[in-house]
Scaffold this motif. Structure first.
Motif, PDB file in Angstrom:
ATOM      1  N   PHE A 707       7.793  11.466  -1.185  1.00  0.00           N
ATOM      2  CA  PHE A 707       6.448  12.017  -0.984  1.00  0.00           C
ATOM      3  C   PHE A 707       6.209  12.293   0.499  1.00  0.00           C
ATOM      4  O   PHE A 707       5.659  13.334   0.872  1.00  0.00           O
ATOM      5  N   LEU A 708       6.626  11.363   1.342  1.00  0.00           N
ATOM      6  CA  LEU A 708       6.446  11.525   2.787  1.00  0.00           C
ATOM      7  C   LEU A 708       7.219  12.730   3.307  1.00  0.00           C
ATOM      8  O   LEU A 708       6.703  13.510   4.122  1.00  0.00           O
ATOM      9  N   GLN A 709       8.457  12.881   2.837  1.00  0.00           N
ATOM     10  CA  GLN A 709       9.263  14.007   3.278  1.00  0.00           C
ATOM     11  C   GLN A 709       8.636  15.352   2.912  1.00  0.00           C
ATOM     12  O   GLN A 709       8.832  16.343   3.609  1.00  0.00           O
ATOM     13  N   LEU A 710       7.899  15.388   1.795  1.00  0.00           N
ATOM     14  CA  LEU A 710       7.242  16.611   1.348  1.00  0.00           C
ATOM     15  C   LEU A 710       5.828  16.741   1.896  1.00  0.00           C
ATOM     16  O   LEU A 710       5.055  17.594   1.449  1.00  0.00           O
ATOM     17  N   SER A 711       5.484  15.877   2.860  1.00  0.00           N
ATOM     18  CA  SER A 711       4.162  15.890   3.519  1.00  0.00           C
ATOM     19  C   SER A 711       3.036  15.670   2.514  1.00  0.00           C
ATOM     20  O   SER A 711       1.961  16.274   2.619  1.00  0.00           O
ATOM     21  N   ILE A 712       3.278  14.823   1.517  1.00  0.00           N
ATOM     22  CA  ILE A 712       2.263  14.474   0.514  1.00  0.00           C
ATOM     23  C   ILE A 712       1.612  13.161   0.919  1.00  0.00           C
ATOM     24  O   ILE A 712       2.307  12.160   1.135  1.00  0.00           O
ATOM     25  N   THR A 713       0.301  13.147   1.039  1.00  0.00           N
ATOM     26  CA  THR A 713      -0.428  11.938   1.421  1.00  0.00           C
ATOM     27  C   THR A 713      -0.614  11.036   0.208  1.00  0.00           C
ATOM     28  O   THR A 713      -1.101  11.477  -0.837  1.00  0.00           O
ATOM     29  N   CYS A 714      -0.218   9.783   0.351  1.00  0.00           N
ATOM     30  CA  CYS A 714      -0.363   8.796  -0.732  1.00  0.00           C
ATOM     31  C   CYS A 714      -1.198   7.623  -0.215  1.00  0.00           C
ATOM     32  O   CYS A 714      -0.695   6.791   0.546  1.00  0.00           O
ATOM     33  N   ASP A 715      -2.460   7.561  -0.622  1.00  0.00           N
ATOM     34  CA  ASP A 715      -3.268   6.387  -0.279  1.00  0.00           C
ATOM     35  C   ASP A 715      -2.819   5.176  -1.084  1.00  0.00           C
ATOM     36  O   ASP A 715      -3.029   4.030  -0.669  1.00  0.00           O
ATOM     37  N   SER A 716      -2.227   5.418  -2.255  1.00  0.00           N
ATOM     38  CA  SER A 716      -1.683   4.340  -3.074  1.00  0.00           C
ATOM     39  C   SER A 716      -0.477   4.870  -3.835  1.00  0.00           C
ATOM     40  O   SER A 716      -0.389   6.073  -4.118  1.00  0.00           O
ATOM     41  N   THR A 717       0.459   3.961  -4.159  1.00  0.00           N
ATOM     42  CA  THR A 717       1.648   4.336  -4.919  1.00  0.00           C
ATOM     43  C   THR A 717       1.870   3.289  -5.996  1.00  0.00           C
ATOM     44  O   THR A 717       1.956   2.093  -5.698  1.00  0.00           O
ATOM     45  N   GLU A 718       1.944   3.747  -7.244  1.00  0.00           N
ATOM     46  CA  GLU A 718       2.083   2.840  -8.377  1.00  0.00           C
ATOM     47  C   GLU A 718       3.321   3.195  -9.200  1.00  0.00           C
ATOM     48  O   GLU A 718       3.693   4.366  -9.309  1.00  0.00           O
ATOM     49  N   TYR A 719       3.951   2.149  -9.752  1.00  0.00           N
ATOM     50  CA  TYR A 719       5.033   2.331 -10.727  1.00  0.00           C
ATOM     51  C   TYR A 719       4.451   2.184 -12.124  1.00  0.00           C
ATOM     52  O   TYR A 719       3.866   1.151 -12.448  1.00  0.00           O
ATOM     53  N   GLU A 720       4.624   3.201 -12.976  1.00  0.00           N
ATOM     54  CA  GLU A 720       4.117   3.144 -14.343  1.00  0.00           C
ATOM     55  C   GLU A 720       5.078   3.876 -15.279  1.00  0.00           C
ATOM     56  O   GLU A 720       5.900   4.686 -14.845  1.00  0.00           O
TER      57      GLU A 720
END
Length: 774
Positions: A707-720
């Protein structure tokens, strides 16, 4: 002789009591099975230890006979649910008995189980009080070993249920603790080995013998012998193989030259065609000569030819008895493991065969299911394949929920790259034949797609055909025995059911091949296009799917059928109503269409594809992700990711400095990572970039760093667990990673998410393989 009669079905209101044989027979006649599902267990009134063992055997035999009869009743009850359809998959609903009948069967099984427990208690008490137990019972206490946590529970299960399947007695179980522990430690693996057993120390396994190398074959005669006789369906497949023999042999020589003496191990392969077994009903064979579906048999014939010509060792079965013999199934009801290691590297079967294997292989099914390849005409998406997820999310169907790797399912058409595209072949024409067809086309001739009269019933068709008949002579190939089918309009010239070569000749004259929307798909339209026809098919608005159409209901896929008028090389939109005659005729009658057959539907294309699958697909070993590259530019590459931004910064590619596994397939340098739009599945996203979605690459994307490499901002990251993950909900900056690898899926979208999509390139004319995949 005195009998003790017990009816578990309390509705009979008959208490347990002693009866003579004559009274017993009279009583059972008063309550026939068609009125009530009931079970009579006849047990001698006075039993000793030896008699008890005989009773248990007789109970087991009676239960087996009862369940067989119940299975017959279930098949009869569900036979009316058969959905007719030419070249369409035979529904597996017949494996699912009606709810009422299933409840009765379950009630009987429970009653028998309770009785078996009580009789087993009598047996064990008799042994304890009378006879000395062989092997000294005090030597066989249940071990308490933390390495075998399930041992005690399994022993308890064996005490109560060991008579439920004769296979336990086959392996030496006799009701004693010692026999339970010997079985659970030496046949199964739930208990530790008994120290007093005479077991020689395990010697180092000798190195495996060198594999025999596969060599391309140049004669199909032996294959025809392997297929066997006795069924019309087998005769049809053999005729097809003979008809295409020269094309198959030429294609094999071409591929052999292309591979340049590449080393190929000969595989031992079992082909079990489950839908042709008597246990599955085999409704196809009687209908082969009556216009029934042939699509499955076309595909199986081509699979057999390809595997044989590639040089592999084959065994072909179309009966459950042969399957059990080849697998080494112990006698009984299928609860015990196989008697010997599985002798086959691969097993090609269908959903019916898969069900039969699970039923008869016991614990061995889970051990060896990685070797199975399921010929799945319609396709199975990951959301329907994962049992827990399908049950929780409403994706459970009569098919699916097998927890296989999705690419173990092999389809007739490349509907989704989540499955492997197996395909079939169509007859290939040379330049001279193509030119002859073009010069002999009858512009005013059309042929209708549909061999069964029921296909012509649905409203609107006669109006459409009446308009078309003003401009074109319409032909049909509808089966009939004595009288012309009334569903076929009088102005249609019906030839009846034609042999394959005569049907091909009809298509070579016709200009137009007309579909009525059903069958949705099959070999015939491809054959028509290969013979220079325009294929006109209905379009559905809204599209047909499991949400709104009976045919799709229960299929393990969410795909929609929104069909269109098809001309080789391009598509034009049509509707499910009468096509304006002026538009249709002005567009079609003057035009000339070249016969066209995609490479992947030629004999060489199919041989190439199956060769690649056999050489490279391995579902029995798991490959770990490669080591990450040494980061040179933090802005361009994450230290823990083998991916890097492309030069134009629109997507990710495999980093040139990242390590590569030379055995990885597809090769990792074919990977490109794109982010989907909210209304696009990964299949559509990759297609828009001239690529194909590759589900085996999802494991490289399922990381926070991507996500970081694609410049996507993640305020939270969950495994589901979700078949749409990895994905991002951009409006709330929430990122999601996949918790269950079996749910990695190219199919599906949600307007809430933008998905991370693994794409790859593909060979020209061969969408199933990347450019370097051969």
């Amino acid at each position: 002789t005195t009998y003790l009669l017990c009816f578990p079905c309390f509705s009979l209101s008959i208490p347990c009591r002693l009866l003579s044989k004559r009274d017993f027979l009279g009583l059972t006649q008063q309550h026939p099975a068609r009125d009530r599902v009931s079970l009579a267990l006849c047990v001698p009134a006075v039993m000793g230890a030896l008699e008890s063992r005989g009773v248990l055997r007789r109970m087991s035999d009676m239960l087996e006979m009862l369940m067989k009869r119940m299975d017959i009743l279930a098949r009869l009850e569900n036979s009316t649910d058969f959905h007719k359809g030419d070249e369409a998959r035979f529904p597996l609903d017949r494996f699912q008995p009606a709810a009422g009948l299933m409840e009765r069967i379950q009630a009987i099984a429970q009653n028998v189980s309770d009785i078996a427990i009580k009789v087993d208690q009598i047996l064990r008490n008799s042994l304890l009080n009378g006879k000395v137990v062989e092997g000294r019972r005090d030597q066989c206490e249940v071990p308490r070993d933390p390495k075998f946590p399930d041992c005690a529970g399994k022993v308890e299960w064996m005490r109560a249920r060991w008579t439920s399947d004769p296979c336990y007695a086959f392996f030496g179980v006799d009701g004693t603790e010692c026999s339970f522990l010997i079985y659970l430690s030496e046949v199964e693996w739930f208990c530790p080995p008994l120290p007093w057993r005479n077991r020689t120390a395990a010697l180092p396994s000798p190195p495996p013998l060198p594999r025999v190398q596969a060599a391309f074959r140049s004669d199909l005669a032996r294959l025809l012998e392997l297929i066997g006789t006795g069924k019309e369906s087998l005769s049809f497949m053999k005729k097809r193989i003979r008809h295409l023999a020269q094309q198959w042999l030429l294609a094999a020589r071409r591929l052999e030259q292309k591979l340049k003496a590449q080393q190929r191990d000969q595989k031992h392969i079992l082909i079990h065609i489950g839908f042709l077994t008597e246990e599955s009903g085999d409704v196809f064979s009687p209908r082969v000569l009556k216009g029934g579906p042939l699509g499955e048999m076309v595909q199986w014939a081509d699979i057999l030819a390809a595997l044989f010509l590639l040089g592999h060792s084959l065994r072909v079965t179309v009966s459950l008895k042969e399957l059990q013999s080849h697998l080494g199934v112990p006698p009984g009801r299928g609860n015990c493991p196989l008697t010997n290691p599985l002798p086959f590297d691969l097993i090609y079967t269908d959903y019916h065969g898969l069900q039969q294997m699970k039923q008869h292989m016991g614990l061995s099914f889970k051990k060896y299911r990685c070797r199975v390849r399921v010929i799945d005409t319609f396709g199975t998406e990951p959301a329907y394949n994962h049992e827990e997820y399908a049950t929780l999310r409403g994706y459970r169907t009569n098919w699916g929920y097998w927890n296989l790797q999705p690419t173990q399912f092999m389809t007739m058409f490349p509907h989704t790259p989540d499955n492997s595209f197996m395909g079939f072949v169509s007859e290939e024409l040379n330049k001279t034949e193509k030119q002859f067809i073009k010069s002999n086309k009858v512009s005013s001739m059309a042929v209708v797609y549909g061999k069964e009269a029921s296909i012509w019933k649905v409203g609107g068709k006669e109006k459409f055909l009446t308009i078309l008949n003003k401009y074109m002579e319409i032909h049909g190939t509808v089966y009939y025995e004595t009288q012309r089918p009334p569903e076929v309009p009088a102005f249609v010239k019906n030839h009846g059911l034609l042999p394959q070569h005569e049907f091909q000749q009809l298509l070579r004259k016709a200009k137009l091949f007309i579909g009525f929307g059903f069958p949705y798909e099959g070999p015939a339209p491809l054959e028509a296009i290969a013979n220079g026809c325009v294929f006109l098919q209905a379009r559905f608005n809204p599209p047909h799917s499991s949400l709104n159409h009976e045919f799709f209901r229960g299929k393990p896929t969410s795909r929609e059928a929104s069909l269109a008028t098809t001309v080789p090389g391009h598509q034009a939109q049509g509707e499910n109503k009468a096509v304006p005659s002026c538009c249709l005729c002005s567009a079609l009658l003057p035009s000339q269409v070249d016969p066209y057959l995609p490479y992947e539907y030629t004999c060489e294309g199919m041989l190439e594809r199956i060769h690649a699958y056999i050489q490279h697909q391995d579902f029995c070993t798991t490959s770990s992700p490669p080591l990450p590259p040494k980061a040179k530019s933090p802005a361009m590459q994450s230290p823990s990711s083998p991916l890097a931004l492309s030069p134009n910064a629109t997507h990710l590619v495999w980093s040139p400095s990242a390590s590569r596994d030379p055995h990885a397939w597809p090769p990792v340098d074919s990977l490109q990572v794109w982010v989907s739009e909210t209304r696009h599945a990964c299949t559509e996203t990759c297609r828009r970039h001239g690529l194909v979605c590759e589900p085996t690459f999802f494991r490289f994307l399922n990381k926070k760093e991507v996500f970081l490499q694609l410049s996507i901002t993640c305020d939270s990251t969950e495994y589901e667990m979700n078949h749409l993950y990895p994905a991002v909900a951009e409006n709330v900056h929430e990122c999601y990673l996949q918790k269950e690898p079996l749910l990695f899926s190219c199919a599906g979208y949600n307007t809430k998410y933008r998905r991370l999509c693994p794409c790859r390139d593909y060979r020209k004319g061969q969408v199933a393989l990347c450019r370097d995949c051969l």
